[in-house]
Structures are given as structure tokens and as C-alpha cells.
Design an enzyme around this catalytic site. Structure first.
Site, mmCIF file in Angstrom:
data_model
loop_
_atom_site.group_PDB
_atom_site.id
_atom_site.type_symbol
_atom_site.label_atom_id
_atom_site.label_comp_id
_atom_site.label_asym_id
_atom_site.label_seq_id
_atom_site.Cartn_x
_atom_site.Cartn_y
_atom_site.Cartn_z
ATOM 1 N N SER A 102 0.808 -1.098 -0.106
ATOM 2 C CA SER A 102 -0.075 -0.038 0.032
ATOM 3 C C SER A 102 0.781 1.274 -0.047
ATOM 4 C CB SER A 102 -0.938 -0.171 1.231
ATOM 5 O OG SER A 102 -1.880 0.934 1.152
ATOM 6 N N ASP A 152 -10.548 -3.579 -5.402
ATOM 7 C CA ASP A 152 -9.600 -2.559 -4.554
ATOM 8 C C ASP A 152 -10.276 -1.266 -4.596
ATOM 9 O OD1 ASP A 152 -8.024 -1.110 -3.118
ATOM 10 O OD2 ASP A 152 -6.274 -2.284 -3.342
ATOM 11 N N HIS A 183 -8.253 -4.541 -0.917
ATOM 12 C CA HIS A 183 -6.886 -3.727 -0.569
ATOM 13 C C HIS A 183 -5.978 -4.810 0.037
ATOM 14 C CE1 HIS A 183 -4.243 -0.434 -1.233
ATOM 15 N NE2 HIS A 183 -4.093 -0.202 0.263
HETATM 16 C C1 MLT Z 1 -1.518 5.798 -0.314
HETATM 17 O O1 MLT Z 1 -1.869 6.917 0.477
HETATM 18 O O2 MLT Z 1 -0.199 5.708 -0.378
HETATM 19 C C2 MLT Z 1 -2.545 4.986 -0.715
HETATM 20 O O3 MLT Z 1 -3.675 5.651 -0.740
HETATM 21 C C3 MLT Z 1 -2.548 3.681 0.057
HETATM 22 C C4 MLT Z 1 -2.954 4.012 1.692
HETATM 23 O O4 MLT Z 1 -4.005 3.999 1.950
HETATM 24 O O5 MLT Z 1 -1.672 3.865 2.136
#
Ligand code: MLT
Length: 203
Positions: A102, A152, A183
Site C-alpha cells: 500500500s 480494491d 486492498h
Molecule cells: C497511499 O496513501 O499511499 C495510498 O492511498 C494507500 C494507503 O492508503 O496508504
């Protein structure tokens, strides 16, 4: 940066750079790294940014909307941290493979977008396109695994395809695994990442 370094038993193995998701810590991906290559050295880093108390690797303005200036600054900061860690711990700076989930996958993708030699490879779990309108370096020697979920809500499927196209356009070898997941990090994608890792780096 706050981190854990553990020297592995196989000096020829890559160094696994572990990059957690939003709200995670440097401990989150240790089990996955152990599963992927129990003999590799590990450098696991905690993101320097806090969002309502949750560690991240760079700031965002809203979900999926990144603070690009901060992303660039934090990408350079992480790259310099890896340089320093290589000197401090005596590992080969050219043999670093990131495992990111992520937000951690997004900064790993940003390392690839900015620097030719930051990463030998990367296992990107549920990544997004970190930034656009940037000329990517020559990534001919980079091996990339991506895992994406068709359902996702954070990373739309077209974003995974776009990331694959951008990386392949720069010369990287990319394997993209699609699952009927969201996700979350799945056991089966980690199993696929291990197969990719062994085929790429353990031959
Ligand atoms: C981010 O902010 O890098 C992406 O949205 C994934 C997350 O939720 O961290």
C-alpha cells in the site's frame, strides 16, 4: 529513520527493504520477509510522516491524492537512508529488493520512478501510480512483481495497469498478479511473490 536491520545467513542473497502500509510499523512485514527468503538480510523502515498518529512514507492531501512535493522529498530521504544503511551495515547497495504494501508500495514505486539504481527489484502489493509527468530512468535491470485486487476500493484496476505500462515502458520486467480481492494483502499473493522472487534472484 527508525528501522530494524537483521543480517541474513546468505551474503549472496538480496537485502530485503520492507515498507509498511499506512498506520503500520517496521515490524509489520517481518513475517513475510522471513517467508520469502529466510536467509536474506532485512532492512525494515518506519515512515517518517505521521497522519493522525499513523506512520506513512509521505503526506497525502486526501485518500489517493498525494502531496507530490512531499513525496519527492521523502523519496530522496529514503534513498539516502538506504545509502547510509549500506555503509553502516556493510551490505551491497546494488542488491536491494523492496517489499512494500500500500503506502509502502507507493514509495517503492517512487524510488523506481526517480532512480535507476535505488532498487534491483520490488514486490509491490496494492500499489498506485505514485506520480505522473516524470521521465522514468532506464529500468532495464529492474524486476518487479505487482499484486492487485480487482475489487480494491483504494487502487482502481486501471491504476495498476497504468503502473505496469509505465514501468515496462522504462524497461522493467513486470509480473502483475490479479486476484478477486480488495486492498488487503492475501496469503496467495505472498506465495506468488515468493515464486517470483526465487525465479528472479535465487537462480
Ligand atoms: C497511499 O496513501 O499511499 C495510498 O492511498 C494507500 C494507503 O492508503 O496508504
Amino acid at each position: 529513520m527508525k528501522h530494524i536491520y537483521e543480517a541474513g545467513s546468505d551474503p549472496a542473497a538480496p537485502v530485503l527493504l520492507l515498507l509498511h502500509g499506512t498506520g503500520g510499523t517496521e515490524r509489520d512485514l517481518l513475517g513475510i520477509a522471513q517467508y520469502i527468503d529466510s536467509s536474506a538480510s532485512i532492512l525494515s523502515v518506519r515512515g517518517n510522516v505521521l497522519e493522525n498518529g499513523m506512520p506513512r512514507f509521505f503526506r497525502r492531501i486526501a485518500e489517493g491524492v498525494f502531496d507530490i512535493e512531499d513525496l519527492k522529498f521523502r523519496t530522496a530521504e529514503l534513498n539516502e537512508f538506504i545509502d547510509q544503511a549500506a555503509e553502516q551495515y556493510g551490505f551491497d547497495r546494488k542488491r536491494v529488493v523492496a517489499i512494500g504494501y500500500s503506502n509502502g508500495a507507493n514509495i517503492a514505486a517512487s524510488l523506481l520512478f526517480h532512480y535507476q539504481d535505488a532498487l534491483m527489484g520490488a514486490s509491490l502489493h496494492h500499489p498506485m501510480v505514485p506520480l505522473r509527468d516524470i521521465a522514468l530512468p532506464d529500468l532495464n535491470s529492474a524486476q518487479v512483481f505487482m499484486a492487485a485486487g480487482k475489487n480494491d476500493p483504494i487502487c482502481p484496476p486501471q491504476e495498476s495497469e497504468e503502473l505496469r505500462e509505465l514501468l515496462e515502458g522504462a524497461g522493467a520486467s513486470v509480473e502483475l498478479l490479479w486476484e478477486n480481492s480488495g486492498h488487503q494483502l492475501t496469503r496467495s499473493e505472498v506465495e506468488a511473490a515468493k515464486k517470483w522472487y526465487e525465479a528472479s534472484f535465487k537462480q
